[in-house]
Design a protein around this motif. Structure first.
Motif, mmCIF file in Angstrom:
data_model
loop_
_atom_site.group_PDB
_atom_site.id
_atom_site.type_symbol
_atom_site.label_atom_id
_atom_site.label_comp_id
_atom_site.label_asym_id
_atom_site.label_seq_id
_atom_site.Cartn_x
_atom_site.Cartn_y
_atom_site.Cartn_z
ATOM 1 N N MET A 1 1.140 -1.399 -0.102
ATOM 2 C CA MET A 1 -0.200 -0.092 -0.057
ATOM 3 C C MET A 1 1.062 0.884 0.083
ATOM 4 S SD MET A 1 -3.018 0.876 2.797
ATOM 5 C CE MET A 1 -3.786 0.211 2.034
ATOM 6 N N THR A 2 1.335 2.147 -1.187
ATOM 7 C CA THR A 2 1.074 3.589 -1.388
ATOM 8 C C THR A 2 0.796 4.110 0.306
ATOM 9 O OG1 THR A 2 0.147 4.537 -2.741
ATOM 10 C CG2 THR A 2 1.895 3.054 -3.346
ATOM 11 N N GLU A 3 1.769 5.247 0.205
ATOM 12 C CA GLU A 3 1.617 6.590 1.015
ATOM 13 C C GLU A 3 0.281 7.036 0.820
ATOM 14 O OE1 GLU A 3 3.036 10.400 2.769
ATOM 15 O OE2 GLU A 3 5.116 9.265 2.518
ATOM 16 N N GLN A 4 -0.362 7.113 -0.298
ATOM 17 C CA GLN A 4 -1.427 7.824 -1.113
ATOM 18 C C GLN A 4 -2.386 7.558 -0.272
ATOM 19 O OE1 GLN A 4 -0.721 10.554 -3.117
ATOM 20 N NE2 GLN A 4 -2.967 11.104 -4.066
ATOM 21 N N ASN A 5 -2.327 6.209 -1.262
ATOM 22 C CA ASN A 5 -3.371 5.148 -0.267
ATOM 23 C C ASN A 5 -4.106 5.031 0.915
ATOM 24 O OD1 ASN A 5 -3.570 4.334 -2.826
ATOM 25 N ND2 ASN A 5 -3.001 2.785 -3.316
ATOM 26 N N SER A 6 -2.761 4.858 1.693
ATOM 27 C CA SER A 6 -2.540 5.034 2.872
ATOM 28 C C SER A 6 -3.643 6.055 3.279
ATOM 29 C CB SER A 6 -1.505 4.543 4.595
ATOM 30 O OG SER A 6 -1.813 4.868 5.494
ATOM 31 N N ASN A 7 -2.744 7.286 2.977
ATOM 32 C CA ASN A 7 -3.550 9.255 3.116
ATOM 33 C C ASN A 7 -5.487 8.808 3.449
ATOM 34 O OD1 ASN A 7 -1.734 10.035 4.458
ATOM 35 N ND2 ASN A 7 -0.991 10.727 1.914
ATOM 36 N N LEU A 8 -5.444 8.476 1.660
ATOM 37 C CA LEU A 8 -6.890 7.986 1.473
ATOM 38 C C LEU A 8 -7.944 7.189 2.716
ATOM 39 C CD1 LEU A 8 -9.674 8.877 -0.876
ATOM 40 C CD2 LEU A 8 -8.019 6.276 -1.819
ATOM 41 N N THR A 9 -6.955 6.357 2.561
ATOM 42 C CA THR A 9 -8.076 5.238 3.684
ATOM 43 C C THR A 9 -8.150 6.011 5.211
ATOM 44 O OG1 THR A 9 -6.686 3.420 2.954
ATOM 45 C CG2 THR A 9 -7.728 2.906 5.181
ATOM 46 N N GLN A 10 -7.074 6.533 5.321
ATOM 47 C CA GLN A 10 -7.349 7.350 7.283
ATOM 48 C C GLN A 10 -8.562 8.508 6.392
ATOM 49 O OE1 GLN A 10 -3.881 8.866 7.725
ATOM 50 N NE2 GLN A 10 -2.809 7.087 8.546
ATOM 51 N N ALA A 11 -8.586 9.440 5.069
ATOM 52 C CA ALA A 11 -8.850 10.579 4.949
ATOM 53 C C ALA A 11 -10.405 9.808 5.476
ATOM 54 C CB ALA A 11 -8.973 11.144 4.315
ATOM 55 N N LEU A 12 -10.279 8.494 4.790
ATOM 56 C CA LEU A 12 -11.802 7.930 4.107
ATOM 57 C C LEU A 12 -12.438 7.365 5.424
ATOM 58 C CD1 LEU A 12 -12.215 6.166 1.278
ATOM 59 C CD2 LEU A 12 -13.652 7.483 1.069
ATOM 60 N N THR A 13 -11.910 7.140 6.442
ATOM 61 C CA THR A 13 -11.842 6.467 7.657
ATOM 62 C C THR A 13 -12.566 7.599 8.833
ATOM 63 O OG1 THR A 13 -10.238 4.623 7.455
ATOM 64 C CG2 THR A 13 -10.985 4.823 9.540
ATOM 65 N N LYS A 14 -12.521 8.824 8.257
ATOM 66 C CA LYS A 14 -12.739 9.776 9.249
ATOM 67 C C LYS A 14 -13.962 10.040 8.614
ATOM 68 C CE LYS A 14 -10.840 14.184 10.779
ATOM 69 N NZ LYS A 14 -10.988 13.982 12.005
ATOM 70 N N GLN A 15 -13.844 10.549 6.735
ATOM 71 C CA GLN A 15 -15.189 10.468 6.787
ATOM 72 C C GLN A 15 -16.369 9.489 7.278
ATOM 73 O OE1 GLN A 15 -16.134 9.719 2.434
ATOM 74 N NE2 GLN A 15 -16.137 12.601 2.280
ATOM 75 N N VAL A 16 -16.359 8.972 7.537
ATOM 76 C CA VAL A 16 -17.734 7.481 7.943
ATOM 77 C C VAL A 16 -18.054 8.369 9.251
ATOM 78 C CG1 VAL A 16 -17.594 5.534 8.465
ATOM 79 C CG2 VAL A 16 -17.300 5.433 5.894
ATOM 80 N N GLU A 17 -16.177 8.677 10.273
ATOM 81 C CA GLU A 17 -17.086 8.807 11.789
ATOM 82 C C GLU A 17 -17.168 10.085 11.593
ATOM 83 O OE1 GLU A 17 -12.525 9.088 13.206
ATOM 84 O OE2 GLU A 17 -12.112 6.756 12.659
ATOM 85 N N GLN A 18 -17.604 10.894 10.876
ATOM 86 C CA GLN A 18 -17.540 12.514 10.896
ATOM 87 C C GLN A 18 -19.588 12.200 10.146
ATOM 88 O OE1 GLN A 18 -15.189 14.704 8.373
ATOM 89 N NE2 GLN A 18 -14.060 15.668 10.173
ATOM 90 N N LEU A 19 -19.463 11.655 9.525
ATOM 91 C CA LEU A 19 -21.125 11.444 8.755
ATOM 92 C C LEU A 19 -21.951 9.990 9.998
ATOM 93 C CD1 LEU A 19 -20.255 10.714 4.604
ATOM 94 C CD2 LEU A 19 -21.465 12.599 5.939
ATOM 95 N N GLY A 20 -20.973 9.556 10.634
ATOM 96 C CA GLY A 20 -20.885 8.784 11.641
ATOM 97 C C GLY A 20 -21.851 9.723 12.899
ATOM 98 N N ALA A 21 -21.637 10.605 13.201
ATOM 99 C CA ALA A 21 -21.706 11.615 14.324
ATOM 100 C C ALA A 21 -22.650 13.186 13.468
ATOM 101 C CB ALA A 21 -20.240 12.291 14.395
ATOM 102 N N LEU A 22 -22.802 12.974 12.515
ATOM 103 C CA LEU A 22 -23.572 13.416 11.460
ATOM 104 C C LEU A 22 -25.020 13.389 12.441
ATOM 105 C CD1 LEU A 22 -24.109 16.009 10.447
ATOM 106 C CD2 LEU A 22 -24.156 15.736 8.201
ATOM 107 N N VAL A 23 -25.108 11.973 12.075
ATOM 108 C CA VAL A 23 -26.640 10.772 11.830
ATOM 109 C C VAL A 23 -26.801 10.978 13.217
ATOM 110 C CG1 VAL A 23 -27.390 8.770 11.966
ATOM 111 C CG2 VAL A 23 -25.966 9.199 10.238
ATOM 112 N N ALA A 24 -25.524 11.152 14.423
ATOM 113 C CA ALA A 24 -26.410 10.773 15.990
ATOM 114 C C ALA A 24 -26.356 12.438 16.165
ATOM 115 C CB ALA A 24 -24.939 10.956 16.418
ATOM 116 N N MET A 25 -25.711 13.584 15.663
ATOM 117 C CA MET A 25 -26.867 14.371 15.688
ATOM 118 C C MET A 25 -27.923 15.248 15.581
ATOM 119 S SD MET A 25 -24.574 18.067 15.060
ATOM 120 C CE MET A 25 -23.033 17.285 16.318
#
Length: 143
Positions: free
Chosen positions: A1-25
């Protein structure tokens, strides 16, 4: 896995967390709309605005990362699908909250109209012949 892919995975994971927080909100927002806790609702709306801005910023970053990718990994695809599903849930909950607000406004309008009718009946007087006559409500206004 390249650094670019790792950054994308981290960003997507954070986006899922944020959207989950928005659902709760959004769920909490509906409760506050129903219970008419205006002050708490206003604080929640400020938090929601901040979260939406963070989601929008991160979404722009993810879009740029994806544009430079040739192919997404299975994990990234799964995270993208999860984010899309959460986004649809957010849209649905927003529609429900909108309807709750509209219903609340209709109830307030109905209550205001009832109060005006009661006031009009209370100001009802009778003329010399014993017939009902609306009293005056201020300068030149009669019910």
């Amino acid at each position: 896995m390249t650094e670019q892919n790792s950054n994308l995975t981290q960003a997507l994971t954070k986006q899922v967390e944020q959207l989950g927080a928005l659902v709760a909100m959004l769920e909490k927002e509906l409760q506050l709309i129903s219970s008419r806790e205006a002050e708490t609702l206003m604080r929640l709306l400020e938090e929601k605005t901040t979260l939406l801005e963070a989601i929008q910023t991160l979404d722009g970053n993810i879009e740029r990362m994806i544009a430079s990718e040739t192919m997404l990994s299975e994990e990234e695809e799964a995270l993208m699908q999860q984010a899309k599903s959460l986004l649809e849930d957010c849209k649905y909950r927003t529609q429900i909250n909108q309807k709750a607000v509209e219903q609340g406004q209709l109830r307030l309008t109905h209550l205001r109209n009832l109060m005006m009718e009661v006031r009009a009946k209370e100001s009802l007087t009778y003329d010399k012949k014993g017939k009902p006559k609306g009293g005056t409500l201020g300068s030149g206004v009669s019910a």
